[in-house]
Design a protein around this motif. Structure first.
Motif, PDB file in Angstrom:
ATOM      1  N   GLU A   1       0.824  -1.209   0.000  1.00 40.36           N
ATOM      2  CA  GLU A   1       0.000   0.000   0.000  1.00 40.36           C
ATOM      3  C   GLU A   1       0.866   1.270   0.000  1.00 40.36           C
ATOM      4  OE1 GLU A   1      -3.225  -0.321  -0.430  1.00 40.36           O
ATOM      5  OE2 GLU A   1      -3.588   1.824  -0.373  1.00 40.36           O
ATOM      6  N   LEU A   2       1.951   1.259   0.790  1.00 34.22           N
ATOM      7  CA  LEU A   2       2.826   2.442   0.814  1.00 34.22           C
ATOM      8  C   LEU A   2       3.485   2.644  -0.545  1.00 34.22           C
ATOM      9  CD1 LEU A   2       4.425   2.217   4.390  1.00 34.22           C
ATOM     10  CD2 LEU A   2       2.540   3.662   3.626  1.00 34.22           C
ATOM     11  N   SER A   3       3.857   1.564  -1.237  1.00 28.41           N
ATOM     12  CA  SER A   3       4.430   1.721  -2.590  1.00 28.41           C
ATOM     13  C   SER A   3       3.387   2.282  -3.544  1.00 28.41           C
ATOM     14  CB  SER A   3       4.888   0.405  -3.211  1.00 28.41           C
ATOM     15  OG  SER A   3       5.568  -0.338  -2.316  1.00 28.41           O
ATOM     16  N   ARG A   4       2.130   1.819  -3.409  1.00 31.29           N
ATOM     17  CA  ARG A   4       1.068   2.353  -4.277  1.00 31.29           C
ATOM     18  C   ARG A   4       0.853   3.843  -4.005  1.00 31.29           C
ATOM     19  NH1 ARG A   4      -1.283  -3.108  -3.694  1.00 31.29           N
ATOM     20  NH2 ARG A   4      -2.417  -2.596  -1.797  1.00 31.29           N
ATOM     21  N   LEU A   5       0.892   4.240  -2.724  1.00 32.10           N
ATOM     22  CA  LEU A   5       0.705   5.656  -2.387  1.00 32.10           C
ATOM     23  C   LEU A   5       1.838   6.503  -2.950  1.00 32.10           C
ATOM     24  CD1 LEU A   5      -0.549   5.590   1.320  1.00 32.10           C
ATOM     25  CD2 LEU A   5      -1.868   5.777  -0.774  1.00 32.10           C
ATOM     26  N   GLU A   6       3.064   6.023  -2.829  1.00 29.15           N
ATOM     27  CA  GLU A   6       4.206   6.769  -3.373  1.00 29.15           C
ATOM     28  C   GLU A   6       4.101   6.887  -4.886  1.00 29.15           C
ATOM     29  OE1 GLU A   6       7.616   4.846  -1.016  1.00 29.15           O
ATOM     30  OE2 GLU A   6       8.440   6.752  -1.705  1.00 29.15           O
ATOM     31  N   ALA A   7       3.680   5.802  -5.544  1.00 27.41           N
ATOM     32  CA  ALA A   7       3.538   5.834  -7.001  1.00 27.41           C
ATOM     33  C   ALA A   7       2.491   6.875  -7.393  1.00 27.41           C
ATOM     34  CB  ALA A   7       3.152   4.458  -7.528  1.00 27.41           C
ATOM     35  N   GLU A   8       1.411   6.941  -6.611  1.00 21.83           N
ATOM     36  CA  GLU A   8       0.368   7.918  -6.932  1.00 21.83           C
ATOM     37  C   GLU A   8       0.873   9.344  -6.726  1.00 21.83           C
ATOM     38  OE1 GLU A   8      -3.523   7.003  -5.416  1.00 21.83           O
ATOM     39  OE2 GLU A   8      -4.295   8.972  -6.045  1.00 21.83           O
TER      40      GLU A   8
ATOM     41  N   TRP B   1       2.579  14.765  -8.664  1.00 21.64           N
ATOM     42  CA  TRP B   1       3.513  15.877  -8.476  1.00 21.64           C
ATOM     43  C   TRP B   1       4.882  15.513  -9.044  1.00 21.64           C
ATOM     44  CZ3 TRP B   1       0.031  14.490  -4.570  1.00 21.64           C
ATOM     45  CH2 TRP B   1      -0.909  15.470  -4.237  1.00 21.64           C
ATOM     46  N   PRO B   2       5.591  16.523  -9.561  1.00 20.62           N
ATOM     47  CA  PRO B   2       6.930  16.244 -10.099  1.00 20.62           C
ATOM     48  C   PRO B   2       7.948  16.077  -8.968  1.00 20.62           C
ATOM     49  CG  PRO B   2       6.415  18.578 -10.323  1.00 20.62           C
ATOM     50  CD  PRO B   2       5.200  17.936  -9.726  1.00 20.62           C
ATOM     51  N   LEU B   3       8.075  14.860  -8.467  1.00 18.23           N
ATOM     52  CA  LEU B   3       8.980  14.604  -7.344  1.00 18.23           C
ATOM     53  C   LEU B   3      10.297  14.016  -7.853  1.00 18.23           C
ATOM     54  CD1 LEU B   3       6.578  12.988  -4.698  1.00 18.23           C
ATOM     55  CD2 LEU B   3       7.248  15.382  -4.928  1.00 18.23           C
ATOM     56  N   GLN B   4      11.375  14.455  -7.244  1.00 13.75           N
ATOM     57  CA  GLN B   4      12.682  13.863  -7.561  1.00 13.75           C
ATOM     58  C   GLN B   4      12.942  12.637  -6.686  1.00 13.75           C
ATOM     59  OE1 GLN B   4      12.423  17.021  -8.494  1.00 13.75           O
ATOM     60  NE2 GLN B   4      13.406  16.813 -10.483  1.00 13.75           N
ATOM     61  N   GLY B   5      12.194  12.539  -5.608  1.00 14.24           N
ATOM     62  CA  GLY B   5      12.367  11.382  -4.736  1.00 14.24           C
ATOM     63  C   GLY B   5      11.399  11.451  -3.568  1.00 14.24           C
ATOM     64  N   SER B   6      11.147  10.310  -2.936  1.00  7.73           N
ATOM     65  CA  SER B   6      10.304  10.279  -1.741  1.00  7.73           C
ATOM     66  C   SER B   6      10.677   9.073  -0.895  1.00  7.73           C
ATOM     67  CB  SER B   6       8.824  10.219  -2.121  1.00  7.73           C
ATOM     68  OG  SER B   6       8.560   9.063  -2.883  1.00  7.73           O
ATOM     69  N   THR B   7      10.401   9.196   0.387  1.00 12.35           N
ATOM     70  CA  THR B   7      10.686   8.107   1.339  1.00 12.35           C
ATOM     71  C   THR B   7       9.543   8.052   2.350  1.00 12.35           C
ATOM     72  OG1 THR B   7      13.066   8.536   1.187  1.00 12.35           O
ATOM     73  CG2 THR B   7      12.327   7.313   3.119  1.00 12.35           C
TER      74      THR B   7
ATOM     75  N   ALA C   1       2.822  17.046  -1.829  1.00 13.37           N
ATOM     76  CA  ALA C   1       2.972  15.590  -1.903  1.00 13.37           C
ATOM     77  C   ALA C   1       3.145  15.004  -0.498  1.00 13.37           C
ATOM     78  CB  ALA C   1       4.147  15.218  -2.790  1.00 13.37           C
ATOM     79  N   ALA C   2       3.891  15.687   0.375  1.00 14.14           N
ATOM     80  CA  ALA C   2       4.098  15.177   1.740  1.00 14.14           C
ATOM     81  C   ALA C   2       2.769  15.168   2.491  1.00 14.14           C
ATOM     82  CB  ALA C   2       5.126  16.030   2.475  1.00 14.14           C
TER      83      ALA C   2
ATOM     84  N   ARG D   1       3.905  10.384  -7.006  1.00 11.73           N
ATOM     85  CA  ARG D   1       4.865  10.715  -8.078  1.00 11.73           C
ATOM     86  C   ARG D   1       4.160  10.989  -9.401  1.00 11.73           C
ATOM     87  NH1 ARG D   1      10.510   8.080  -7.083  1.00 11.73           N
ATOM     88  NH2 ARG D   1      10.484   7.926  -4.818  1.00 11.73           N
ATOM     89  N   GLN D   2       2.948  10.406  -9.565  1.00 14.42           N
ATOM     90  CA  GLN D   2       2.179  10.710 -10.776  1.00 14.42           C
ATOM     91  C   GLN D   2       1.569  12.104 -10.699  1.00 14.42           C
ATOM     92  OE1 GLN D   2      -0.878   7.864 -11.531  1.00 14.42           O
ATOM     93  NE2 GLN D   2       0.384   6.690 -12.941  1.00 14.42           N
TER      94      GLN D   2
END
Lengths: 85, 138
Positions: free
Chosen positions: B49-56, B61-67, B97-98, B58-59
């Motif tokens: 679920e956390l990977s799905r949220l991060e993928a969303e 907002w223009p993110l260079q990275g997230s953790t 995004a945060a 990144r779609q």
């Protein structure tokens, strides 16, 4: 078809187990059907699922509405609304 | 946290903004003293679920990275519970995004908190409707 059913948080405590394997009986097609079937398995299940509208579910580790068809899912999870973060 | 930020930004010059959010275990809740918090998780689903949220995120907002790091098990007041980091070229994307990740994580990531009071009494924390409302604004 055999599925693994997992329970979390107070639902796990009320049911009295973290998970179990079960052969789904004929006529159990949706998560709502499964809840109705479980509630007939004993008082602890009936108590765990008594709060209608509160229990959430996942099919193969993805959120699923209770009217969703179980289909070919192998792992079903029931849990209260999430309180992380 | 510094190490996690460095892991996102090291060797890069295209990141102009890093926003971090840290969720911390409080010692009081609703006027009650809390001596510990136990976080239960459905780990395999939480990771998915956390990977799905991060993928969303990144779609959107223009993110260079997230953790995202979320702890589970028994925590004490003052302990960190969750860390969200978003890096982008400009601040708005990182802030939004945060905030999105935290609002969504609260209602979609499978974690449940049980609070222990000083007398040993333990209770499951109820979900808050304002958390659902916060997630719905996205």
């Amino acid at each position: 078809m055999s599925v693994t059913i997992k329970y979390f948080a107070w639902l796990r405590e009320r049911v009295g187990k973290a998970e179990e394997d079960m052969i789904l009986p004929a006529g159990v097609n949706t998560l709502t059907d499964l809840i109705a079937h479980l509630r007939r398995q004993g008082e602890e299940y009936d108590h765990a699922f008594a709060t209608e509208g509160v229990v959430r579910a996942a099919l193969d580790k993805r959120h699923a509405p209770l009217d969703a068809a179980i289909g070919g899912a192998r792992e079903i999870a029931f849990f209260p609304p999430m309180t992380g973060g | 946290m510094a190490a996690e930020i460095a892991a996102l930004t090291a060797g890069r010059t295209d990141i102009g903004a890093v926003v971090t959010f840290t969720g911390i275990c409080r010692g009081q809740d609703d006027g009650r003293d809390v001596c510990a918090l136990t976080l239960e998780t459905y780990e395999e689903m939480a990771l998915a679920e956390l990977s799905r949220l991060e993928a969303e995120a990144r779609q959107r907002w223009p993110l260079q990275g997230s953790t995202i790091i979320h702890r589970h098990g028994r925590l004490q007041p003052g302990d960190n519970i969750v860390l969200v980091i978003c890096a982008s070229a400009h601040r708005h994307a990182a802030f939004e995004a945060a905030s999105f990740l935290m609002d969504y994580l609260k209602t979609r990531a499978p974690f449940w908190k049980a609070e222990e009071a000083a007398g040993g009494e333990r209770r499951w924390i109820a979900a808050k409707t304002e958390d659902d409302e916060a997630a719905e604004r996205w």
